[in-house]
Design a protein around this motif. Structure first.
Motif, PDB file in Angstrom:
ATOM      1  N   ARG A 273      -0.264   4.321  -0.429  1.00  0.00           N
ATOM      2  CA  ARG A 273      -1.062   5.524  -0.186  1.00  0.00           C
ATOM      3  C   ARG A 273      -0.726   6.208   1.135  1.00  0.00           C
TER       4      ARG A 273
ATOM      5  N   GLU B 251      -5.599   2.476  -7.315  1.00  0.00           N
ATOM      6  CA  GLU B 251      -5.849   3.297  -6.129  1.00  0.00           C
ATOM      7  C   GLU B 251      -5.311   4.723  -6.311  1.00  0.00           C
TER       8      GLU B 251
ATOM      9  N   ASP C 124       0.854  -1.195   0.000  1.00  0.00           N
ATOM     10  CA  ASP C 124       0.000   0.000   0.000  1.00  0.00           C
ATOM     11  C   ASP C 124       0.885   1.238   0.000  1.00  0.00           C
TER      12      ASP C 124
END
Length: 200
Positions: free
Chosen positions: A64, A86, A62
Motif C-alpha cells: 500500500r 487491503e 505491504d
C-alpha cells in the motif's frame, strides 16, 4: 515491448518456478525480476520502463506504500477464494500458474488504465485480448475506429483473428496482453488447477 513483472517473495524456489512458468507460456509478453525485499522492488521502479511494472507479492509484504502506487499490484495469498487484500487484487499462491497470470494481467489493466490513457498516442496503446472461440460484436467497431485506441479489452475468436486485428491496427497498438484461451469463461474462475506449495 514486454511488461516488467516483479515477483516479491522470500521463497526463492517458489518465485523461480512461477517465473519459469510465466516465461514458458508468455515469454514474449513479460520480463521477470525476482526479489525478496521491498527495496529491490523500489530499485526496479526507479528504472525508465515503457509501461508501469506489475508487482506480484507474497501477502506478508505491504504494497500500500506510495512508492508502489504507480505499479500494478497483486497479492499471493495462502487461502482460497480471496479476491482482494487491503484493497489490492489477490489470488491464491497455490493456484495454477496460468490462473495467477490471468489474474495478474487483469489487475495490471485495472490499476494502470488511467496511466495509459494519459500517455501520448505513440507511446502507450494497450489491447487486452481474451480468446473466446466465438465472434465478438465489438470487433468491427474496433477495426473501423477513426480515433487512436486507448487501453481496451477485446474478445477475439482465435489467435489468427487477433493477428488480423493487430495488422490492421498497427502502429496504434504497442502492447498486447492475451489473458485467456478458454471459450467464454472468466479467466480466473475456472482455469488452472490447484497445486501444492512447491508448484505454482
Amino acid at each position: 515491448m514486454a511488461l516488467t513483472v516483479i515477483i516479491l517473495d522470500r521463497d526463492r524456489r517458489y518465485a523461480e518456478r512461477l517465473a519459469d512458468a510465466f516465461l514458458e507460456d508468455h515469454g514474449s509478453m513479460v520480463q521477470i525480476c525476482i526479489t525478496d525485499a521491498p527495496e529491490g522492488v523500489a530499485e526496479i521502479l526507479e528504472e525508465d520502463l515503457p509501461y508501469p511494472p506489475m508487482i506480484v507479492a507474497d501477502q506478508e509484504f505491504d504494497l500500500r506504500a506510495e512508492r508502489f502506487s504507480r505499479a500494478g499490484r497483486l497479492y499471493l495469498v495462502r487461502a482460497e477464494g480471496i479476491r482482494s487484500l487491503e484493497g489490492i487484487p489477490a489470488v491464491s499462491r497455490y493456484a495454477g500458474s496460468e490462473e495467477i497470470y490471468q489474474r495478474m494481467m487483469y489487475a495490471w489493466m485495472e490499476s494502470t488504465t488511467e496511466w495509459c490513457r494519459g500517455m501520448p498516442d505513440q507511446l502507450a496503446r494497450v489491447l487486452m485480448a481474451t480468446l473466446t472461440g466465438e465472434d465478438d460484436e465489438d470487433t468491427e467497431r474496433i477495426m473501423n475506429a477513426k480515433a487512436p485506441l486507448g487501453p481496451m479489452e477485446v474478445l477475439v475468436r482465435s489467435k489468427e483473428h487477433l493477428q488480423t486485428m493487430l495488422d490492421h491496427l498497427a502502429p496504434q497498438v504497442r502492447l498486447v496482453v492475451v489473458v485467456a484461451e478458454k471459450g467464454g469463461e472468466m479467466p480466473w474462475d475456472s482455469s488452472g488447477a490447484c497445486g501444492d506449495a512447491d508448484r505454482p
